[in-house]
Design a protein around this motif. Structure first.
Motif, PDB file in Angstrom:
ATOM      1  N   LEU A 125       2.479  -3.718 -13.040  1.00 50.15           N
ATOM      2  CA  LEU A 125       3.529  -3.073 -12.247  1.00 50.15           C
ATOM      3  C   LEU A 125       3.703  -1.607 -12.642  1.00 50.15           C
ATOM      4  N   GLU A 126       3.678  -1.318 -13.927  1.00 52.40           N
ATOM      5  CA  GLU A 126       3.792   0.064 -14.397  1.00 52.40           C
ATOM      6  C   GLU A 126       2.629   0.904 -13.874  1.00 52.40           C
TER       7      GLU A 126
ATOM      8  N   ALA B  67       2.627  12.260  -4.593  1.00 52.63           N
ATOM      9  CA  ALA B  67       2.528  13.682  -4.961  1.00 52.63           C
ATOM     10  C   ALA B  67       1.327  14.324  -4.280  1.00 52.63           C
ATOM     11  N   GLU B  68       0.237  13.595  -4.214  1.00 57.15           N
ATOM     12  CA  GLU B  68      -0.971  14.113  -3.571  1.00 57.15           C
ATOM     13  C   GLU B  68      -0.736  14.323  -2.074  1.00 57.15           C
ATOM     14  N   ILE B  69      -0.063  13.372  -1.441  1.00 53.82           N
ATOM     15  CA  ILE B  69       0.249  13.501  -0.014  1.00 53.82           C
ATOM     16  C   ILE B  69       1.155  14.708   0.216  1.00 53.82           C
TER      17      ILE B  69
ATOM     18  N   VAL C  30       2.777   4.127 -11.259  1.00 56.04           N
ATOM     19  CA  VAL C  30       2.187   5.438 -11.568  1.00 56.04           C
ATOM     20  C   VAL C  30       1.217   5.842 -10.461  1.00 56.04           C
ATOM     21  N   LYS C  31       0.387   4.901 -10.008  1.00 51.91           N
ATOM     22  CA  LYS C  31      -0.554   5.203  -8.924  1.00 51.91           C
ATOM     23  C   LYS C  31       0.183   5.606  -7.653  1.00 51.91           C
TER      24      LYS C  31
END
Length: 128
Positions: A84-85, A96-98, A89-90
């Motif tokens: 889950l962590e 952020a990338e989007i 993060v992914k």
């Protein structure tokens, strides 16, 4: 407790039949448990399969000092929480990338508009 010590001892020694019986007994309930934690049955199965693979691979180092059942459920819980962590993060990274891509495309549009305006201005100056 003696039974659990005997089980872990047999697994440590490479007794495949004991390992198989533990796998058959706990695989489905552990998958359900992991699925309840992470909300995805396919990934839950991957977690449980990986756990059993690692137990067999590292069987000589196996140090179970409580019941086998408690060990397995604790290990699945820990792996599910790590999953889950990692997933969180992914997802943050993808968001952020989007956002960065969106900002860059806005900058590109603005740059293209400025470039066209400049080209029009140059063309006017040249024509006059």
């Amino acid at each position: 407790m003696l039974n659990d010590l005997l089980l872990s001892s047999k697994v440590r020694e490479g007794d495949i039949k004991t390992f198989e019986s533990i796998f058959r007994l706990y695989y489905a309930p552990l998958c359900i448990y992991a699925s309840c934690i992470i909300g995805n049955s396919d990934d839950a199965e991957d977690i449980v399969q990986e756990l059993f693979y690692n137990i067999w691979k590292k069987r000589t180092e196996l140090g179970i000092f409580r019941s086998f059942k408690s060990y397995l459920y604790g290990a699945v819980r820990n792996e599910a929480l790590q999953y889950l962590e990692h997933r969180e993060v992914k997802e943050r990274h993808q968001e952020a990338e989007i956002k960065n891509n969106h900002e860059m495309s806005e900058e590109n549009v603005e740059h293209d508009m400025e470039s066209r305006e400049l080209q029009q201005l140059i063309a006017k100056v040249i024509n006059s």
